[in-house]
Write an enzyme that holds these catalytic residues in place. Structure first.
Site, PDB file in Angstrom:
ATOM      1  N   LEU A 279       0.816  -1.214   0.000  1.00  0.00           N
ATOM      2  CA  LEU A 279       0.000   0.000   0.000  1.00  0.00           C
ATOM      3  C   LEU A 279       0.845   1.258   0.000  1.00  0.00           C
ATOM      4  O   LEU A 279       0.412   2.307  -0.475  1.00  0.00           O
ATOM      5  CB  LEU A 279      -0.925   0.006   1.222  1.00  0.00           C
ATOM      6  CG  LEU A 279      -1.887  -1.166   1.343  1.00  0.00           C
ATOM      7  CD1 LEU A 279      -2.623  -1.125   2.678  1.00  0.00           C
ATOM      8  CD2 LEU A 279      -2.876  -1.168   0.183  1.00  0.00           C
ATOM      9  N   GLY A 280       2.047   1.160   0.571  1.00  0.00           N
ATOM     10  CA  GLY A 280       2.914   2.336   0.631  1.00  0.00           C
ATOM     11  C   GLY A 280       4.280   1.986   1.183  1.00  0.00           C
ATOM     12  O   GLY A 280       4.485   0.910   1.758  1.00  0.00           O
TER      13      GLY A 280
ATOM     14  N   GLY B 240       7.695   3.909   3.236  1.00  0.00           N
ATOM     15  CA  GLY B 240       8.267   5.066   3.906  1.00  0.00           C
ATOM     16  C   GLY B 240       9.765   4.884   4.029  1.00  0.00           C
ATOM     17  O   GLY B 240      10.337   3.909   3.527  1.00  0.00           O
TER      18      GLY B 240
ATOM     19  N   PHE C 278      11.447   4.107   6.653  1.00  0.00           N
ATOM     20  CA  PHE C 278      11.826   3.019   7.551  1.00  0.00           C
ATOM     21  C   PHE C 278      10.878   1.832   7.529  1.00  0.00           C
ATOM     22  O   PHE C 278      11.053   0.892   8.287  1.00  0.00           O
ATOM     23  CB  PHE C 278      11.927   3.549   8.989  1.00  0.00           C
ATOM     24  CG  PHE C 278      12.996   4.580   9.159  1.00  0.00           C
ATOM     25  CD1 PHE C 278      14.322   4.208   9.265  1.00  0.00           C
ATOM     26  CD2 PHE C 278      12.678   5.924   9.187  1.00  0.00           C
ATOM     27  CE1 PHE C 278      15.320   5.152   9.402  1.00  0.00           C
ATOM     28  CE2 PHE C 278      13.666   6.881   9.325  1.00  0.00           C
ATOM     29  CZ  PHE C 278      14.993   6.495   9.434  1.00  0.00           C
TER      30      PHE C 278
ATOM     31  N   VAL D  44       4.163  -0.718   4.019  1.00  0.00           N
ATOM     32  CA  VAL D  44       2.813  -1.029   4.485  1.00  0.00           C
ATOM     33  C   VAL D  44       2.158  -1.933   3.450  1.00  0.00           C
ATOM     34  O   VAL D  44       2.135  -1.613   2.261  1.00  0.00           O
ATOM     35  CB  VAL D  44       1.972   0.248   4.704  1.00  0.00           C
ATOM     36  CG1 VAL D  44       0.555  -0.113   5.150  1.00  0.00           C
ATOM     37  CG2 VAL D  44       2.634   1.160   5.718  1.00  0.00           C
TER      38      VAL D  44
ATOM     39  N   ASP E 271       4.904  15.704  12.525  1.00  0.00           N
ATOM     40  CA  ASP E 271       5.132  15.437  11.099  1.00  0.00           C
ATOM     41  C   ASP E 271       3.801  15.416  10.351  1.00  0.00           C
ATOM     42  O   ASP E 271       3.584  14.584   9.484  1.00  0.00           O
ATOM     43  CB  ASP E 271       5.874  14.110  10.916  1.00  0.00           C
ATOM     44  CG  ASP E 271       6.434  13.949   9.501  1.00  0.00           C
ATOM     45  OD1 ASP E 271       6.670  14.972   8.823  1.00  0.00           O
ATOM     46  OD2 ASP E 271       6.611  12.795   9.063  1.00  0.00           O
TER      47      ASP E 271
END
Length: 157
Positions: free
Chosen positions: A20-21, A23, A25, A28, A137
């Site tokens: 799904l994504g 980042g 670190f 997902v 953030d």
């Protein structure tokens, strides 16, 4: 260091699906609970990315913060699993998109459509601040919009 290619296809009762994504670190993935047949999003963090005591404290703090909060505008953690290479945060699946993708094209998100999102985000941030927490953030890619148009704030790292 663990590579993304060695992420298992399942952990515990969760079968992993599409990514799904990604980042800096973590990655997902969607996941299906094989017992209850519910869909989740699983944030997978390689243990190798948590290389210092400070990194571990930040990670533990993020998990503790999200577990502490109970608000419809914050993605909930349902389960936490660990194996030899990874930490797995099993979270509610939103099924929509990020707010960034909704406003990505100038003029795509009109003021009347943006107002409910803005109101929900403000209500959630007020709740977060009332808990003595600052997000630090908050940006469009850290706000999800589910299929019903409800915003969900993510990534308290």
């Amino acid at each position: 260091m663990a590579a993304w290619g060695d992420v298992p296809v399942f952990i515990g009762k969760y079968n992993f699906g599409q990514t799904l994504g990604r980042g800096a670190f973590s990655i997902v993935k969607s996941a299906q609970d094989t017992e209850r047949h519910l869909r989740y999003a699983v944030k997978i963090i390689p243990k190798s990315r948590i290389s210092s005591k400070e990194d571990m404290e930040r990670f533990e703090r993020e998990v503790a913060i999200v577990l502490k909060m109970n608000h419809p505008g914050i993605v909930r953690i349902h389960d936490f699993l660990v194996d030899q290479n990874y930490f797995y945060l099993v979270m509610e699946y939103c099924g929509g998109e990020t707010l960034l993708s909704k406003v990505g094209t100038p003029g795509e998100l009109h003021e009347e459509e943006a107002k409910p999102y803005f109101k929900q985000i403000i209500e959630t941030i007020v709740y977060v601040h009332d808990q003595g927490i600052a997000h630090r953030d908050l940006k469009l890619e850290n706000v999800l919009v589910d299929n019903e148009g409800h915003t969900k704030i993510i990534d308290f790292g």
